[in-house]
Design a protein around this motif. Structure first.
Motif, PDB file in Angstrom:
ATOM      1  N   ASP A   9      86.760  41.390 -96.585  1.00 26.62           N
ATOM      2  CA  ASP A   9      85.523  41.800 -95.940  1.00 26.62           C
ATOM      3  C   ASP A   9      84.638  40.564 -95.795  1.00 26.62           C
ATOM      4  O   ASP A   9      84.110  40.050 -96.777  1.00 26.62           O
ATOM      5  N   VAL A  10      84.541  40.075 -94.575  1.00 29.47           N
ATOM      6  CA  VAL A  10      83.695  38.919 -94.316  1.00 29.47           C
ATOM      7  C   VAL A  10      82.338  39.443 -93.888  1.00 29.47           C
ATOM      8  O   VAL A  10      82.246  40.216 -92.932  1.00 29.47           O
ATOM      9  N   ARG A  11      81.292  39.070 -94.635  1.00 27.47           N
ATOM     10  CA  ARG A  11      79.972  39.614 -94.351  1.00 27.47           C
ATOM     11  C   ARG A  11      78.987  38.504 -94.016  1.00 27.47           C
ATOM     12  O   ARG A  11      78.691  37.669 -94.869  1.00 27.47           O
ATOM     13  N   ASP A  12      78.525  38.515 -92.797  1.00 35.24           N
ATOM     14  CA  ASP A  12      77.448  37.621 -92.375  1.00 35.24           C
ATOM     15  C   ASP A  12      77.748  36.159 -92.735  1.00 35.24           C
ATOM     16  O   ASP A  12      76.879  35.440 -93.218  1.00 35.24           O
ATOM     17  N   SER A  31      80.910  38.738 -89.094  1.00 37.55           N
ATOM     18  CA  SER A  31      81.344  39.778 -90.021  1.00 37.55           C
ATOM     19  C   SER A  31      82.568  40.473 -89.452  1.00 37.55           C
ATOM     20  O   SER A  31      82.604  40.780 -88.267  1.00 37.55           O
ATOM     21  N   THR A  33      86.267  42.948 -90.945  1.00 31.35           N
ATOM     22  CA  THR A  33      86.958  43.548 -92.074  1.00 31.35           C
ATOM     23  C   THR A  33      88.443  43.643 -91.763  1.00 31.35           C
ATOM     24  O   THR A  33      88.811  43.957 -90.643  1.00 31.35           O
ATOM     25  N   GLY A  70      76.423  34.122 -96.599  1.00 26.82           N
ATOM     26  CA  GLY A  70      77.382  35.188 -96.408  1.00 26.82           C
ATOM     27  C   GLY A  70      78.360  35.313 -97.553  1.00 26.82           C
ATOM     28  O   GLY A  70      78.360  34.510 -98.485  1.00 26.82           O
TER      29      GLY A  70
END
Lengths: 333, 297
Positions: A9-12, A31, A33, A70
């Motif tokens: 999960d790559v967030r911001d 972002s 997933t 992030g």
């Protein structure tokens, strides 16, 4: 399609490059997933930040680049917070990676067998004997004939396609949960490309690993991926499952990309291939508002002032646009 | 085209054409380098085996009639002011000179490779510190410092000379190695090695160093010749190998007092040194040509 649990999960994510001429925001709030066993296609032009995103996941961004914000949650843990030593143990073991240039991705002074063995010996507590056996199995698995003989050959004795198979064998050596393929077939000719894609699909089916498939080639995404993320100037502009993206592209950029792929129809009518006007903006001087506005046929005053948010336009289909395209694209694939 | 030709040869001969195989093949075509290699092997063998075969001992003094005798059957290169056999001393001195040459190059190389590898691979602050230190070492006037060092470091052994030459000889190697590492670390195979979790140290020593061997070998070969001259210069100034241990350098120095009456004392070590250094230089040139990456395929 039934989706497994979230693997990555790559967030911001924000990865900036601090150069003498200014800051380049190569990845600026990306972002996405990836679920277990899923293939996510990350598409975009050169310079849209797709490779930097993959290097960020591996924590291999070099100075002057730096991850400034992030989270990259892999199996519940944030990779950004890992120490270099912890990260080294993940690279190769849990996340494998294949690169664009099979001609130069192998060390010329070692045999291919030695190099695959190294990947095994770095992460697994096995004897050289076992590692060699496993290497020959891997070579067979990736479809290299006469693996016992190939084991002792040097990279320059293999063709590009063979070398890419060796790279895949290396990446697969520790059964990773995630395989990052960064333009892995771009340097190969079309028939070899098809073979390598088939091999990757086959391995993915056998092992159930997830693949982050980075490419600029939409046709490959349609063939490989379950979901698609379209990147532009370091941001995701459209995100959704492969059918809705190809059937109903809502972002003008995605629409433009899909229209610029030649089809049998365009050839018959002799109309020129539609292209997206303009150039990718200068990374040092991004346009204000939506970064796509100078090239966008639908741009309005608002687009020049405000950056739109990535918003859900229909279930599972996200678009970063104030004026999403409403036309249904004719199926041409 | 070249690739196909070699491929055909591979199929025909069944021999794998590695880089080093090609280097050897090209070196064999370099006449001057091959002659030099043969000459060097003869010189090294003579210096290693010669003193055992000689009927005289290095420090064996002759009778008063045998002092400063010109070349004769009994003493093919004559005798010196103490009646010692010059040929024996020349071969023994060759041992010392060659040992000084090889050992100092090797020691300097170890330091140079370590400094250059870490500076080039890590870059940044470490690179700045190490390379500024290298620059400082480069700008030190060596001779005055040698005089100081020679009096500070105790003992008069050959090892002291090797150490002194190495201390002032590693900078060029460090720069070469750093340059190689700077360009080689950008290679995709380094990235690929990092992506499979190989540690930095392993990448430096196992992945990059073997690929930067060619210029290191060339530099080392040329360095042996250079350091033999260096030892001679030190000995000439009285800071080199101390008599009675002979070296080509101190034999030359010793001979200058008797040059007018016994010129053979100058000729033998002078010519030996000349031929050896020349051969090392030609061999180095040959290796440089043979290892040129632009000629590889």
């Amino acid at each position: 399609m039934e989706r497994g649990e979230v693997l990555l999960d790559v967030r911001d994510l924000k990865t900036y490059f601090f150069t003498d001429d200014g800051v380049v925001k190569a990845v600026d709030g990306m972002s996405f997933t990836i679920h277990k066993g899923e293939v996510l296609g990350l598409v975009g032009e050169s310079g849209c930040g797709k490779s930097v995103a993959s290097m960020s996941i591996m924590q291999l961004v070099d100075v002057p680049g730096k991850i400034v914000g992030g989270e990259i949650i892999f199996k519940g843990e944030d990779l950004v917070k890992k120490t270099p030593e912890q990260m080294r143990k993940i690279r190769g073991a849990e996340i494998g990676m294949i690169f664009q240039e099979p001609m130069t991705s192998l060390n010329p002074v070692y045999t291919v067998g030695d190099q695959i063995m190294e990947a095994i010996l770095v992460h697994q507590d096995v004897s050289e004997e076992e590692a060699k056996k496993k290497t020959i199995e891997l070579l067979r698995l990736v479809g290299i004939p006469e693996p016992e003989r190939r084991f002792n050959q040097y990279p320059h004795e293999l063709s590009g396609g063979m070398r890419q198979r060796v790279m895949i064998a290396m990446a697969m050596s520790c059964n990773p949960d995630l395989l990052i393929s960064d333009e892995a077939t771009t340097a190969l000719d079309v028939t070899i490309q098809a073979q390598i894609l088939e091999l990757m699909k086959d391995l993915q089916r056998k092992t159930g690993m997830a693949i982050l498939f980075i490419t600029h080639d939409l046709a490959l995404v349609a063939e490989m991926a379950n979901s698609v993320a379209v990147a532009y100037t370091g941001k995701i502009v459209e995100y959704g499952d492969v059918y809705s993206i190809f059937k109903r592209p809502r972002h003008p950029y995605t629409y433009g990309l899909l229209s610029s792929v030649p089809s049998l129809k365009t050839e018959k009518t002799k109309t020129p291939l539609p292209a997206i006007e303009g150039m990718v903006p200068n990374p040092y001087r991004m346009p204000s508002g939506c970064h796509f506005n100078p090239r966008c046929p639908f741009a309005t005053e608002r687009c020049r002032k405000e950056m739109p948010e990535l918003a859900e336009i229909e279930p599972g289909h996200l678009v970063r646009c104030f004026h999403p395209v409403a036309v249904e694209k004719e199926a041409n694939a | 085209m070249a690739v196909e030709v070699t491929k055909v040869e591979e199929v025909l001969t069944g021999r794998v054409e590695t880089y080093w195989y090609l280097v050897g093949k090209r070196l064999r075509k370099h006449k001057l380098a091959m002659i030099s290699l043969v000459v060097l092997i003869i010189i090294i063998l003579a210096c290693v085996v010669g003193p055992y075969l000689s009927p005289y001992h290095v420090a064996e003094l002759g009778s008063t009639e045998e002092v400063m005798q010109p070349p004769s059957l009994k003493h093919p290169l004559g005798t010196d002011e103490l009646g010692r056999d010059v040929l024996t001393r020349l071969l023994y001195g060759g041992r010392i000179s060659l040992m000084v040459g090889f050992s100092s190059v090797f020691s300097a190389l170890v330091v140079g490779i370590v400094v250059g590898a870490y500076a080039g691979y890590y870059g940044g602050i470490l690179d700045t510190i190490l390379m500024r230190f290298t620059d400082i070492m480069f700008s030190i006037p060596v001779l005055p410092l040698l005089i100081v060092l020679a009096s500070v470091i105790p003992g008069a052994g050959v090892w002291k000379i090797i150490l002194v030459i190495a201390i002032f000889g590693w900078m060029t190697d460090a720069r070469i190695v750093r340059g190689m590492f700077l360009s080689l670390r950008e290679n995709e195979y380094v990235e690929a090695a990092r992506a499979i979790g190989v540690s930095n140290n392993r990448i430096i020593w196992r992945h990059i160093l073997p690929n930067s061997l060619a210029p290191i070998i060339v530099s080392a070969t040329l360095g042996v010749g250079g350091n033999i001259i260096y030892e001679a210069a030190l000995s000439y100034l009285g800071f080199g190998v101390m008599p009675p241990t002979p070296s080509w350098g101190n034999m030359l120095q010793n001979a200058q007092y008797a040059m007018a009456i016994a010129p053979w004392l100058v000729w033998s070590p002078g010519i030996a040194m000349f031929i050896t250094v020349l051969a090392f230089n030609y061999l180095g040139d040959g290796l440089r040509d043979a290892m040129d990456p632009r000629l590889y395929r």
